[in-house]
Design an enzyme around this catalytic site. Structure first.
Site, mmCIF file in Angstrom:
data_model
loop_
_atom_site.group_PDB
_atom_site.id
_atom_site.type_symbol
_atom_site.label_atom_id
_atom_site.label_comp_id
_atom_site.label_asym_id
_atom_site.label_seq_id
_atom_site.Cartn_x
_atom_site.Cartn_y
_atom_site.Cartn_z
ATOM 1 N N SER A 130 -26.148 -30.717 -9.936
ATOM 2 C CA SER A 130 -26.827 -30.235 -8.723
ATOM 3 C C SER A 130 -27.323 -28.812 -8.941
ATOM 4 C CB SER A 130 -25.835 -30.259 -7.559
ATOM 5 O OG SER A 130 -26.339 -29.527 -6.477
ATOM 6 N N TYR A 159 -17.822 -28.062 -3.610
ATOM 7 C CA TYR A 159 -18.925 -28.867 -4.166
ATOM 8 C C TYR A 159 -19.646 -28.075 -5.258
ATOM 9 C CZ TYR A 159 -23.098 -31.879 -4.175
ATOM 10 O OH TYR A 159 -24.130 -32.712 -4.546
HETATM 11 P P1 NAD Z 1 -25.092 -40.877 -1.109
HETATM 12 O O1 NAD Z 1 -23.986 -40.463 -0.206
HETATM 13 O O2 NAD Z 1 -26.268 -41.577 -0.540
HETATM 14 O O3 NAD Z 1 -24.510 -41.771 -2.310
HETATM 15 C C1 NAD Z 1 -23.251 -41.602 -2.869
HETATM 16 C C2 NAD Z 1 -22.679 -42.980 -3.182
HETATM 17 O O4 NAD Z 1 -21.415 -42.786 -3.831
HETATM 18 C C3 NAD Z 1 -22.409 -43.833 -1.931
HETATM 19 O O5 NAD Z 1 -22.981 -45.121 -2.080
HETATM 20 C C4 NAD Z 1 -20.902 -43.906 -1.848
HETATM 21 O O6 NAD Z 1 -20.408 -45.124 -1.296
HETATM 22 C C5 NAD Z 1 -20.507 -43.760 -3.312
HETATM 23 N N1 NAD Z 1 -19.123 -43.301 -3.478
HETATM 24 C C6 NAD Z 1 -18.494 -42.305 -2.805
HETATM 25 N N2 NAD Z 1 -17.224 -42.196 -3.223
HETATM 26 C C7 NAD Z 1 -17.053 -43.134 -4.198
HETATM 27 C C8 NAD Z 1 -15.954 -43.498 -5.011
HETATM 28 N N3 NAD Z 1 -14.753 -42.895 -4.905
HETATM 29 N N4 NAD Z 1 -16.130 -44.501 -5.901
HETATM 30 C C9 NAD Z 1 -17.326 -45.131 -5.999
HETATM 31 N N5 NAD Z 1 -18.397 -44.826 -5.261
HETATM 32 C C10 NAD Z 1 -18.257 -43.841 -4.364
HETATM 33 O O7 NAD Z 1 -25.534 -39.535 -1.834
HETATM 34 P P2 NAD Z 1 -26.702 -39.232 -2.859
HETATM 35 O O8 NAD Z 1 -27.448 -38.090 -2.317
HETATM 36 O O9 NAD Z 1 -27.428 -40.465 -3.279
HETATM 37 O O10 NAD Z 1 -25.835 -38.658 -4.069
HETATM 38 C C11 NAD Z 1 -25.861 -39.167 -5.391
HETATM 39 C C12 NAD Z 1 -25.433 -38.050 -6.325
HETATM 40 O O11 NAD Z 1 -26.422 -37.023 -6.309
HETATM 41 C C13 NAD Z 1 -24.120 -37.362 -5.940
HETATM 42 O O12 NAD Z 1 -23.395 -37.048 -7.096
HETATM 43 C C14 NAD Z 1 -24.578 -36.097 -5.265
HETATM 44 O O13 NAD Z 1 -23.593 -35.104 -5.318
HETATM 45 C C15 NAD Z 1 -25.795 -35.773 -6.106
HETATM 46 N N6 NAD Z 1 -26.772 -34.853 -5.534
HETATM 47 C C16 NAD Z 1 -27.389 -35.121 -4.352
HETATM 48 C C17 NAD Z 1 -28.342 -34.227 -3.864
HETATM 49 C C18 NAD Z 1 -29.065 -34.459 -2.576
HETATM 50 O O14 NAD Z 1 -29.843 -33.590 -2.160
HETATM 51 N N7 NAD Z 1 -28.857 -35.594 -1.926
HETATM 52 C C19 NAD Z 1 -28.645 -33.063 -4.577
HETATM 53 C C20 NAD Z 1 -27.992 -32.819 -5.779
HETATM 54 C C21 NAD Z 1 -27.066 -33.727 -6.256
#
Ligand code: NAD
Length: 277
Positions: free
Chosen positions: A157, A170
């Protein structure tokens, strides 16, 4: 590489990919893109209830998409998922560690100071993002090590480069994910094979379930002050769309990046390059 090989660079037919957190907003988009390019995609997610847009888009693709209930924080659950994937597809080529996220209880606010952030909330966020990347890399990465071939892609991130306000656990966890990406890239290349590569993407700001409460007002849908500040500090002046990740992801998973390992690619509309002035 001759031109015929270059033309086939994004053909993932015959490859099997596991995506932890693949039922989420970002992982889901990556899953559909890879299956569209012929890969068999195994979504490994705590939540197996696929709904909405993803449900519609995951059918009639060149490759197969299946979903396995998996907790990235439990070794036994990961091992069961690994066995089920191998039984279904016979092999594994690529691991994408996309499970992760933050939670309100680990976020400072006018009502919750840094000094009062509960330990269990901090533990949860540190563990989900860091252990949730290390453990799947052990279980699924071992298959890649045994066959001397494969790719791991982590999801870091913007927080990893410079911490963002309000989300200390985080930010620390994602900095650790970037560090672990470098460590594992070196370890697997030196101890196992130069044909195993490990990289990460560092998405900027995408509106998803984990950050919607911070970036938009729950009632009005308007940008919060934080959401506006992000837009003001993003030279492209917008949040990213999940599909903005796809080009960089395909590059890192394809032979186009065959000499690239241990890097973290920002996909952030210029956010990390902008000093604010
Ligand atoms: P999201 O919440 O839509 O997806 C996360 C998924 O992880 C969900 O489907 C959830 O059920 C699953 N999950 C949570 N805990 C779990 C576990 N213990 N075991 C298995 N699955 C589990 O979020 P997203 O935005 O799609 O995030 C995806 C990745 O991108 C994450 O690592 C997040 O930190 C990272 N990220 C997101 C952003 C953003 O702006 N959304 C920015 C930088 C990084």
């Amino acid at each position: 590489m001759d031109i015929k090989q270059i033309q086939k660079i994004y053909d993932f037919s015959g490859k099997t990919v596991v995506i932890t957190g693949g039922n989420g907003v970002l992982g889901g988009d990556i899953a559909v893109a890879l299956a569209g390019l012929g890969a068999n995609v195994a979504i490994a997610d705590l939540n197996t209830d696929v709904t909405g847009d993803l449900q519609k888009r995951m059918h009639n693709l060149a490759g197969d998409v299946s979903i396995f209930k998996c907790n990235v924080l439990e070794r036994e659950s990961l091992e069961q998922t690994r066995d089920a994937i191998l039984e279904k597809y016979g092999s594994l080529d690529i691991l994408i560690n996309a499970a992760g996220g933050n939670k309100p209880q680990a976020t400072t606010s006018p009502d919750l100071s840094f000094f009062d952030l509960p330990k269990d909330a901090l533990d949860f966020v540190l563990s989900l993002n860091l252990q949730g990347t290390i453990l799947p890399s052990q279980i699924f990465g071992k298959i890649l090590a045994e066959k001397d071939n494969g790719i791991i892609l982590n999801v870091s991130s913007m927080n990893a480069f410079r911490p963002l306000t309000r989300i200390p656990a985080y930010s620390a966890a994602k900095a650790a994910v970037s560090n672990f990406t470098q460590w594992l890239a070196v370890h697997l290349a030196q101890e196992y094979s130069a044909n195993i590569r490990v990289n990460a993407i560092a998405p900027g700001f995408f509106l998803t379930n984990q950050n919607r409460f911070l970036l938009t007002d729950e009632k009005t849908g308007e940008l919060t002050a934080r959401g506006q500040s992000i837009i003001d500090h993003t030279p492209m002046g917008k949040f990213g769309d999940p599909e903005d990740l796809i080009g960089a992801v395909l590059w890192l998973l394809s032979p186009a990046s065959s000499f690239v390992s241990g890097i973290v690619v920002p996909i952030d509309g210029g956010f990390s390059a902008f000093s604010g002035v």
